[in-house]
Design a protein around this motif. Sequence first.
Motif, PDB file in Angstrom:
ATOM      1  N   PHE A  60       0.841  -1.186   0.000  1.00  0.00           N
ATOM      2  CA  PHE A  60       0.000   0.000   0.000  1.00  0.00           C
ATOM      3  C   PHE A  60       0.877   1.237   0.000  1.00  0.00           C
ATOM      4  O   PHE A  60       1.947   1.253   0.602  1.00  0.00           O
ATOM      5  N   LYS A  61       0.395   2.278  -0.675  1.00  0.00           N
ATOM      6  CA  LYS A  61       1.077   3.571  -0.632  1.00  0.00           C
ATOM      7  C   LYS A  61       0.023   4.670  -0.715  1.00  0.00           C
ATOM      8  O   LYS A  61      -1.085   4.455  -1.201  1.00  0.00           O
ATOM      9  N   VAL A  62       0.396   5.835  -0.253  1.00  0.00           N
ATOM     10  CA  VAL A  62      -0.504   6.981  -0.279  1.00  0.00           C
ATOM     11  C   VAL A  62      -0.745   7.359  -1.726  1.00  0.00           C
ATOM     12  O   VAL A  62       0.189   7.491  -2.511  1.00  0.00           O
ATOM     13  N   CYS A  63      -2.006   7.542  -2.069  1.00  0.00           N
ATOM     14  CA  CYS A  63      -2.377   7.915  -3.431  1.00  0.00           C
ATOM     15  C   CYS A  63      -2.142   9.411  -3.634  1.00  0.00           C
ATOM     16  O   CYS A  63      -2.456  10.222  -2.757  1.00  0.00           O
ATOM     17  N   SER A  64      -1.624   9.766  -4.779  1.00  0.00           N
ATOM     18  CA  SER A  64      -1.337  11.176  -5.069  1.00  0.00           C
ATOM     19  C   SER A  64      -2.601  12.024  -5.170  1.00  0.00           C
ATOM     20  O   SER A  64      -2.521  13.251  -5.125  1.00  0.00           O
ATOM     21  N   SER A  65      -3.772  11.407  -5.251  1.00  0.00           N
ATOM     22  CA  SER A  65      -5.015  12.181  -5.291  1.00  0.00           C
ATOM     23  C   SER A  65      -5.462  12.640  -3.900  1.00  0.00           C
ATOM     24  O   SER A  65      -6.409  13.402  -3.786  1.00  0.00           O
ATOM     25  N   THR A  66      -4.768  12.196  -2.853  1.00  0.00           N
ATOM     26  CA  THR A  66      -5.056  12.667  -1.500  1.00  0.00           C
ATOM     27  C   THR A  66      -4.676  14.140  -1.431  1.00  0.00           C
ATOM     28  O   THR A  66      -3.557  14.508  -1.779  1.00  0.00           O
ATOM     29  N   PRO A  67      -5.594  15.000  -1.000  1.00  0.00           N
ATOM     30  CA  PRO A  67      -5.313  16.437  -1.000  1.00  0.00           C
ATOM     31  C   PRO A  67      -4.281  16.843   0.061  1.00  0.00           C
ATOM     32  O   PRO A  67      -4.102  16.171   1.065  1.00  0.00           O
ATOM     33  N   GLU A  68      -3.630  17.943  -0.225  1.00  0.00           N
ATOM     34  CA  GLU A  68      -2.709  18.543   0.746  1.00  0.00           C
ATOM     35  C   GLU A  68      -3.529  19.218   1.840  1.00  0.00           C
ATOM     36  O   GLU A  68      -4.635  19.645   1.583  1.00  0.00           O
ATOM     37  N   PRO A  69      -3.060  19.329   3.026  1.00  0.00           N
ATOM     38  CA  PRO A  69      -1.778  18.891   3.566  1.00  0.00           C
ATOM     39  C   PRO A  69      -1.782  17.423   4.025  1.00  0.00           C
ATOM     40  O   PRO A  69      -0.783  16.939   4.527  1.00  0.00           O
ATOM     41  N   LEU A  70      -2.899  16.735   3.839  1.00  0.00           N
ATOM     42  CA  LEU A  70      -2.978  15.333   4.254  1.00  0.00           C
ATOM     43  C   LEU A  70      -1.928  14.479   3.560  1.00  0.00           C
ATOM     44  O   LEU A  70      -1.290  13.626   4.186  1.00  0.00           O
ATOM     45  N   TYR A  71      -1.745  14.698   2.273  1.00  0.00           N
ATOM     46  CA  TYR A  71      -0.790  13.907   1.503  1.00  0.00           C
ATOM     47  C   TYR A  71       0.608  14.007   2.114  1.00  0.00           C
ATOM     48  O   TYR A  71       1.262  12.990   2.357  1.00  0.00           O
ATOM     49  N   SER A  72       1.055  15.214   2.378  1.00  0.00           N
ATOM     50  CA  SER A  72       2.389  15.418   2.952  1.00  0.00           C
ATOM     51  C   SER A  72       2.502  14.805   4.342  1.00  0.00           C
ATOM     52  O   SER A  72       3.532  14.226   4.695  1.00  0.00           O
ATOM     53  N   GLU A  73       1.460  14.933   5.134  1.00  0.00           N
ATOM     54  CA  GLU A  73       1.484  14.340   6.474  1.00  0.00           C
ATOM     55  C   GLU A  73       1.575  12.822   6.410  1.00  0.00           C
ATOM     56  O   GLU A  73       2.277  12.198   7.199  1.00  0.00           O
ATOM     57  N   LEU A  74       0.862  12.234   5.481  1.00  0.00           N
ATOM     58  CA  LEU A  74       0.890  10.775   5.338  1.00  0.00           C
ATOM     59  C   LEU A  74       2.232  10.285   4.815  1.00  0.00           C
ATOM     60  O   LEU A  74       2.670   9.190   5.176  1.00  0.00           O
ATOM     61  N   LEU A  75       2.884  11.061   3.985  1.00  0.00           N
ATOM     62  CA  LEU A  75       4.207  10.664   3.494  1.00  0.00           C
ATOM     63  C   LEU A  75       5.197  10.565   4.638  1.00  0.00           C
ATOM     64  O   LEU A  75       6.130   9.763   4.605  1.00  0.00           O
ATOM     65  N   LYS A  76       5.008  11.367   5.678  1.00  0.00           N
ATOM     66  CA  LYS A  76       5.886  11.320   6.839  1.00  0.00           C
ATOM     67  C   LYS A  76       5.798   9.997   7.586  1.00  0.00           C
ATOM     68  O   LYS A  76       6.747   9.577   8.235  1.00  0.00           O
ATOM     69  N   ILE A  77       4.654   9.347   7.504  1.00  0.00           N
ATOM     70  CA  ILE A  77       4.479   8.062   8.207  1.00  0.00           C
ATOM     71  C   ILE A  77       4.438   6.894   7.217  1.00  0.00           C
ATOM     72  O   ILE A  77       4.023   5.795   7.571  1.00  0.00           O
ATOM     73  N   ASP A  78       4.889   7.138   6.016  1.00  0.00           N
ATOM     74  CA  ASP A  78       4.846   6.122   4.957  1.00  0.00           C
ATOM     75  C   ASP A  78       5.589   4.845   5.344  1.00  0.00           C
ATOM     76  O   ASP A  78       5.204   3.750   4.950  1.00  0.00           O
ATOM     77  N   ASP A  79       6.638   4.972   6.140  1.00  0.00           N
ATOM     78  CA  ASP A  79       7.403   3.787   6.541  1.00  0.00           C
ATOM     79  C   ASP A  79       6.621   2.866   7.467  1.00  0.00           C
ATOM     80  O   ASP A  79       6.944   1.701   7.606  1.00  0.00           O
ATOM     81  N   GLU A  80       5.538   3.364   8.079  1.00  0.00           N
ATOM     82  CA  GLU A  80       4.706   2.548   8.953  1.00  0.00           C
ATOM     83  C   GLU A  80       3.633   1.799   8.184  1.00  0.00           C
ATOM     84  O   GLU A  80       2.937   0.947   8.748  1.00  0.00           O
ATOM     85  N   LEU A  81       3.479   2.113   6.916  1.00  0.00           N
ATOM     86  CA  LEU A  81       2.451   1.448   6.134  1.00  0.00           C
ATOM     87  C   LEU A  81       2.915   0.064   5.786  1.00  0.00           C
ATOM     88  O   LEU A  81       2.262  -0.846   5.590  1.00  0.00           O
TER      89      LEU A  81
END
Length: 81
Positions: A60-81
């Motif tokens: 799983f990975k964060v979809c680029s269609s996720t709006p900002e600032p949510l997208y950037s916040e989720l990228l910070k925790i991407d290693d936990e996915l």
Amino acid sequence: MRINWLKTNTAQSDDVASLIQEEYKFRSRITRILLSRMKDYNETDFERISFDFDTGMKSFKVCSSTPEPLYSELLKIDDEL
């Protein structure tokens, strides 16, 4: 939260059941993470989050269609996915 299944050639009925189980486990895990890490957001923000599910790699990975600032916040925790 939305989970987008990315198309692969593995469309066997046996595989679909295991993929549904993978999505269920991911939803459970990511919900706990989101609730603990993103306390400044509300439930309507969580409805705007999308993830891509690579069914071949079962990842799983964060979809680029996720709006900002949510997208950037989720990228910070991407290693936990």
